[in-house]
Design a protein around this motif. Structure first.
Motif: not given
Length: 382
Positions: A216-222
């Protein structure tokens, strides 16, 4: 039932070839080839992706179909293994097949393992046969109530004590290098099925933690930092992350599905907000020109404050160093001095008369820490 277990134990005492012959007499010959020959060849040539099977099945009677030549080729039921092993079509001919129940299938693979010293047969025990024996007859869970597996379960059904006895006899005939491996495999399978619910929960907890803390962290950061797609439902750069979450949404566990839906919901909100922001920026360029300037000033201010904090921390570090080693200021020694330079200073100021060379002193002080050397240099300069 006692007669049944004695029959199984007797099979364990025979050779692989004799057991195959015994089963052919017991159940009769296999009625059709495992694969169709033309289809098999076309698959090997890369013309088709799957192979047409023959009409050999007797699972309605609780019987499996075993490849006799699995003492020469691995996993002949798997088309990809067949291609990788370059297994000849003759391995699938009906005269090279034999019917067996689940426990007889287990014994066949054990005997292959024994006679080939583990080169063949073991994978069938480890992956395919033993797990069902342990969960069905030892632990008594996941027992199929309908379908072909139910027939296979009923056909070979024996008591927990009997299957345990059979495992003890099995371990005795295996090569010495595999006896402990078999024992540990059995214990691991038994434990995993006895604690299946608990282990599944731990696995779910770990998967949920990874989903929130990493995926989720990578998804939101992207979504925040990368240029938005024209279609807000299109995949971002981390396509794998979305696929991972999507797989969780299809999981049988309600907890996994709930966590995945929550992450997908947050991700969609981010995407939608980004689309709204892009549209608003296009409609109100003056407004965003001012906002961008304010954001730039805020960033500059944050960088200035961070630099100020860094300088104060560095100043405090220097003060603490010089307070601890106050005599070192005579030589303009700074906190970042290397261990090599400290050794050189000690040699020049004190040890040049006690050692023939710097190299000799360096060897003598090799086990001393940099801080200990600094403390000694500080004391020598009093």
């Amino acid at each position: 039932m006692a007669e049944k277990i004695e029959e199984y134990k007797n099979l364990l005492s025979l050779s692989y070839e004799d057991v195959v012959e015994s089963l052919l007499q017991k159940y009769g010959p296999v009625t059709d080839d495992y694969f169709r020959e033309k289809s098999y060849k076309r698959f090997f040539n890369g013309e088709i992706k799957s192979i047409t099977t023959g009409k050999y099945s007797r699972t309605s009677e609780g019987l499996y179909c075993h490849h006799i030549l699995e003492n020469k080729y691995r996993n002949l039921t798997d088309k990809d293994f067949c291609r990788n092993e370059n297994a000849p079509y003759k391995a699938h001919k009906k005269e090279n097949l034999v019917y067996c129940d689940l426990i007889e299938h287990f014994i066949l693979h054990i005997l292959i393992t024994k006679e080939t010293n583990g080169k063949f047969g073991w994978a069938g025990v480890e992956v395919y046969v033993l797990p069902n024996l342990v969960q069905w007859y030892v632990v008594g869970i996941n027992i199929p109530n309908t379908g072909w597996q139910h027939h296979c379960y009923e056909k070979a059904k024996i008591s927990k004590n009997e299957i345990t006895t059979l495992f003890v006899e099995t371990q005795k005939i295996l090569p010495s290098s595999l006896q402990l491996k078999f024992e540990n495999l059995y214990k691991d399978k038994k434990y995993s099925y006895e604690h299946e619910e608990e282990l599944n929960k731990h696995a779910e907890d770990r998967r949920i933690r990874i989903a929130y803390n990493s995926t989720a962290e990578r998804l939101f950061k992207n979504n925040i930092e990368k240029k938005i797609d024209d279609d807000f439902l299109g995949f971002p750069q981390s396509k794998w992350d979305l696929e991972s979450i999507e797989n969780m949404r299809k999981a049988p566990s309600e907890r996994l599905r709930k966590a995945a839906n929550d992450i997908i919901g947050q991700w969609l909100i981010l995407k939608i907000n980004n689309v709204i922001k892009v549209k608003d920026r296009q409609l109100n360029p003056k407004k965003y020109a001012i906002l961008d300037k304010l954001a730039k000033f805020e960033q500059m201010r944050a960088e200035e404050q961070e630099e100020k904090r860094r300088k104060i921390a560095l100043q405090n570090f220097y003060l603490a160093f010089h307070k601890k080693y106050h005599n070192l200021q005579k030589l303009d020694v700074e906190p970042d001095i290397s261990r090599e330079k400290v050794v050189t200073l000690l040699y020049k100021t004190y040890y040049n008369t006690k050692f023939k060379s710097k190299k000799e002193y360096k060897i003598a002080s090799i086990n001393m820490l940099r801080d200990d050397l600094l403390a000694e240099l500080n004391d020598r300069l009093k």
